[in-house]
Structures are given as C-alpha cells and as structure tokens.
Scaffold this motif. Structure first.
Motif, mmCIF file in Angstrom:
data_model
loop_
_atom_site.group_PDB
_atom_site.id
_atom_site.type_symbol
_atom_site.label_atom_id
_atom_site.label_comp_id
_atom_site.label_asym_id
_atom_site.label_seq_id
_atom_site.Cartn_x
_atom_site.Cartn_y
_atom_site.Cartn_z
ATOM 1 N N GLY A 42 63.361 19.416 4.210
ATOM 2 C CA GLY A 42 62.176 19.070 4.983
ATOM 3 C C GLY A 42 60.878 19.653 4.469
ATOM 4 O O GLY A 42 59.834 19.513 5.123
ATOM 5 N N LYS A 43 60.924 20.313 3.311
ATOM 6 C CA LYS A 43 59.706 20.933 2.770
ATOM 7 C C LYS A 43 59.411 20.387 1.381
ATOM 8 O O LYS A 43 60.270 19.810 0.726
ATOM 9 N N GLN A 44 58.184 20.609 0.949
ATOM 10 C CA GLN A 44 57.800 20.197 -0.399
ATOM 11 C C GLN A 44 58.325 21.174 -1.432
ATOM 12 O O GLN A 44 58.595 22.346 -1.121
ATOM 13 N N ARG A 45 58.466 20.678 -2.632
ATOM 14 C CA ARG A 45 58.898 21.550 -3.726
ATOM 15 C C ARG A 45 57.819 22.591 -3.966
ATOM 16 O O ARG A 45 56.621 22.276 -3.998
ATOM 17 N N VAL A 92 67.251 23.985 -2.892
ATOM 18 C CA VAL A 92 67.702 23.511 -4.195
ATOM 19 C C VAL A 92 66.701 24.044 -5.221
ATOM 20 O O VAL A 92 65.485 23.850 -5.069
ATOM 21 N N TYR A 93 67.216 24.727 -6.205
ATOM 22 C CA TYR A 93 66.377 25.325 -7.239
ATOM 23 C C TYR A 93 66.381 24.420 -8.476
ATOM 24 O O TYR A 93 67.450 24.051 -8.982
ATOM 25 N N TYR A 94 65.181 24.122 -8.940
ATOM 26 C CA TYR A 94 65.014 23.237 -10.084
ATOM 27 C C TYR A 94 64.401 23.989 -11.262
ATOM 28 O O TYR A 94 63.400 24.699 -11.109
ATOM 29 N N CYS A 95 65.006 23.793 -12.401
ATOM 30 C CA CYS A 95 64.455 24.334 -13.641
ATOM 31 C C CYS A 95 63.359 23.395 -14.137
ATOM 32 O O CYS A 95 63.480 22.165 -14.036
#
Length: 119
Positions: A42-45, A92-95
C-alpha cells in the motif's frame, strides 16, 4: 541483457538481522551506483541506500545506523546488512543499478526479495 539477481530475503523476528545480496550479470561495462529500494504494501517504493562507484555510501534516515551497504566491484555485487530490524522494515526490497552496458547508460532493477519482520 543485463540482469540483477537478489537473494537473502526471508522472515525474521524484530531485532534480528538479514543480509541481502544483488549480483549484476550480462554485458555490464561500468556500474556508477548500486543500491536498494523497498516497497511496503500500500505504499510507494522508497529509497533505502546507495553505494557509488567513488565509494560514497548514503542511507535513508529511517535505516541509518541499522543498515550497512557494501559493494564488491569485481563481483558486480552489492550487499546490505540489516540489523535491529523493525516490523516497519517489512517490504519487498529491490536492487537498483545505474550502469553502462554495451549501448547505453540506464537504470536496472531486480525482481525483488521479500523481507518480513515479525513483532
């Protein structure tokens, strides 16, 4: 084709630690910066941390003092050591990598890895 492959996510209790890794593969000629972003439900990256090619390490205020980013240029890999994890770190963690491949300078993203911190 450039790919960023993440690993190391999982479930951990509040106060615990996790280490994420992200390796770049393909025809990568120069990596200007590598780092991590995260996106909670529900939040922005949001940006988490970045390691630049000239050795600068930058952190979001929310993780400063708890997360440590590092980079192995020979392996084209970036890591983030996450300590004193809080439930609000769940995301969720994004590289991310800003790099030059054989044709252009561009931004590349990994597929994401889930980090869940239980209270």
């Amino acid at each position: 084709q450039v790919q960023l492959v993440e690993s190391g996510g999982g479930l951990v209790q509040m106060g615990g630690s996790l280490r994420l890794s992200c390796a770049a593969s393909g025809l990568v000629l120069s990596i200007f910066e590598m780092g991590w972003y995260r996106q909670a439900p529900g939040k922005q990256r949001e940006w988490v941390a970045t390691a630049t090619s000239d050795g600068r390490l930058n952190y979001a205020d929310s993780v400063k003092g708890r997360f440590t980013i590092s980079r192995d240029n020979a392996k084209k890999t970036v890591y983030v050591q996450m300590n004193s994890l809080k439930p609000e770190d769940t995301a969720v963690y994004y590289c991310h990598a800003h790099l030059y491949d054989s044709s252009s300078v561009d931004d590349h993203w990994g597929q994401g890895t889930q980090v869940t911190v239980s209270s």
